[in-house]
Design a protein around this motif. Sequence first.
Motif, mmCIF file in Angstrom:
data_model
loop_
_atom_site.group_PDB
_atom_site.id
_atom_site.type_symbol
_atom_site.label_atom_id
_atom_site.label_comp_id
_atom_site.label_asym_id
_atom_site.label_seq_id
_atom_site.Cartn_x
_atom_site.Cartn_y
_atom_site.Cartn_z
ATOM 1 N N SER A 184 1.415 -1.383 0.288
ATOM 2 C CA SER A 184 0.064 0.002 -0.007
ATOM 3 C C SER A 184 1.049 1.289 -0.255
ATOM 4 O O SER A 184 0.639 2.278 0.770
ATOM 5 C CB SER A 184 -0.931 -0.269 0.976
ATOM 6 N N CYS A 185 1.917 0.960 -0.814
ATOM 7 C CA CYS A 185 2.757 2.436 -1.376
ATOM 8 C C CYS A 185 3.085 2.479 -2.486
ATOM 9 O O CYS A 185 2.995 1.709 -3.213
ATOM 10 C CB CYS A 185 4.097 2.121 -0.020
ATOM 11 N N THR A 186 3.110 3.650 -2.818
ATOM 12 C CA THR A 186 3.533 4.344 -4.036
ATOM 13 C C THR A 186 4.963 4.555 -4.424
ATOM 14 O O THR A 186 5.974 5.504 -3.474
ATOM 15 C CB THR A 186 2.717 5.711 -4.762
ATOM 16 N N SER A 187 5.888 4.124 -5.235
ATOM 17 C CA SER A 187 6.984 4.079 -5.413
ATOM 18 C C SER A 187 8.024 4.244 -4.025
ATOM 19 O O SER A 187 8.741 4.476 -3.495
ATOM 20 C CB SER A 187 7.372 5.898 -6.350
ATOM 21 N N PRO A 188 8.127 2.541 -3.804
ATOM 22 C CA PRO A 188 8.630 2.723 -2.743
ATOM 23 C C PRO A 188 10.036 2.584 -2.147
ATOM 24 O O PRO A 188 10.199 1.991 -4.183
ATOM 25 C CB PRO A 188 8.214 1.739 -1.898
ATOM 26 N N ASP A 189 10.799 2.711 -2.202
ATOM 27 C CA ASP A 189 12.458 2.539 -1.511
ATOM 28 C C ASP A 189 12.568 1.365 -1.944
ATOM 29 O O ASP A 189 11.733 0.180 -1.190
ATOM 30 C CB ASP A 189 13.242 3.482 -1.365
ATOM 31 N N PHE A 190 13.327 0.600 -2.595
ATOM 32 C CA PHE A 190 14.064 -0.667 -2.520
ATOM 33 C C PHE A 190 15.521 -0.974 -2.506
ATOM 34 O O PHE A 190 16.131 -0.248 -2.902
ATOM 35 C CB PHE A 190 13.442 -1.576 -3.494
ATOM 36 N N SER A 191 16.004 -2.014 -1.877
ATOM 37 C CA SER A 191 17.101 -2.709 -1.895
ATOM 38 C C SER A 191 17.344 -4.544 -2.405
ATOM 39 O O SER A 191 16.540 -4.902 -1.875
ATOM 40 C CB SER A 191 18.545 -2.484 -0.847
ATOM 41 N N ILE A 192 18.231 -4.740 -2.967
ATOM 42 C CA ILE A 192 18.516 -6.251 -3.492
ATOM 43 C C ILE A 192 20.144 -7.028 -2.492
ATOM 44 O O ILE A 192 20.338 -6.615 -2.723
ATOM 45 C CB ILE A 192 18.548 -6.212 -4.869
ATOM 46 N N PHE A 193 19.056 -7.923 -1.678
ATOM 47 C CA PHE A 193 20.771 -9.175 -2.589
ATOM 48 C C PHE A 193 20.024 -10.666 -3.110
ATOM 49 O O PHE A 193 18.883 -10.814 -2.682
ATOM 50 C CB PHE A 193 19.976 -9.956 -0.594
#
Length: 380
Positions: free
Chosen positions: A95-104
């Motif tokens: 329920s969030c527009t354009s969330p930040d993300f990081s990847i392992f």
Amino acid sequence: MKENTDSLLQRIVEPEHGEFFYSFVNAEGKRWLLSAKSRRTAISIYQPGSCKGRMLKVFFPYLFQLPFIGLSGCLKSIRLSLDPVLQDLLEKTYSCTSPDFSIFCGTPSANPKITIQISKGKKVLGYCKLTDKPEIAELFFHEQGVLDELLNAGIGRIPECLYCGKLNNDIWAFAQSSDRTEEAVVSHRFTTYHRDFLEELYFSTKRCFLWEETDFAQSLEDLGEYTNHFLSEDRILIWDAVRTVERFYRADHVEFSMYHGDFTPWNTFVAGGKLYAFDFEYACRSCPPYMDACHFISETARLELKMDPVKAFRFFCWSMKRSLPEVKDPGYLYLGYLLYTLSFYFRLYNGRFDTDDKGYAYWVGLIRIITDKTNGNKTK
């Protein structure tokens, strides 16, 4: 055979446009892609074991303000965005527009998978695991069932499964919530927080089982299928150990409980004076209580403290006496854990677990030490 997730990564990200990320690979071949926009939160997905890794985690938000630290040279700056279908799933799930993300990008292993940390500002919203392998997808559905069962049993401080299913024709996703905050601390020593969590896990999930129907008994039986794959000099030792553990635990009915299966510093954190645990994909429902303590202490000794088996056994005895004195005869619990672990890895690799693997020599070395102790022999 150990595999990686390079081909899967290419299918879920679109390079050359989008936000800036910092990419780096550690000595074990593990790769992370950390958001440059939200560095302080992004680094939460990185769980190092080495001193250099811990230094990187502490100083990552300030690397380019403090170039004298000398770690920025190991980072590569790239641009990327998520595949639109995946982006849409994450926005709807959290329920969030354009969330930040990081990847392992996962640990090179028999069951590699990608984990995406989803955040907004300083708050981690959750994690989404991805795979293109049906056998790993089965673990996702297994974890969903375990989490639902634990939540129904009243256990808190674990994630809630928010989505488990196909992203497209041959990619599966498992999305879960998270209570991690910036104040969360990862403890690399077994503490009263860990003991309290495992005590709650035991009392909330303990049941009476027929011995032969338990996961623990099945793991010992499975070792029989792999006998020819053991080193010849280890076969008698391992089977003597199996008989010792069966004599100690076996009864018509036994009271066992849930086993997390990968209870380690990098799958737990402490916040608000309580311990939180996640990654239950290898959990099983019928093992001796507190066996997770063996895994936490043993893996910390092996992977972080770099102890040899003799020192690791002493460290285990000291840790159990200090934090879990109520466990009687912890040597038998440890021996059972080691046999379960051997069985797990042979099953994971379809009977072809490499006996040249450092883990094999380490666990067999510990089995030898404990067996000698059990038999009354002096071990230096």
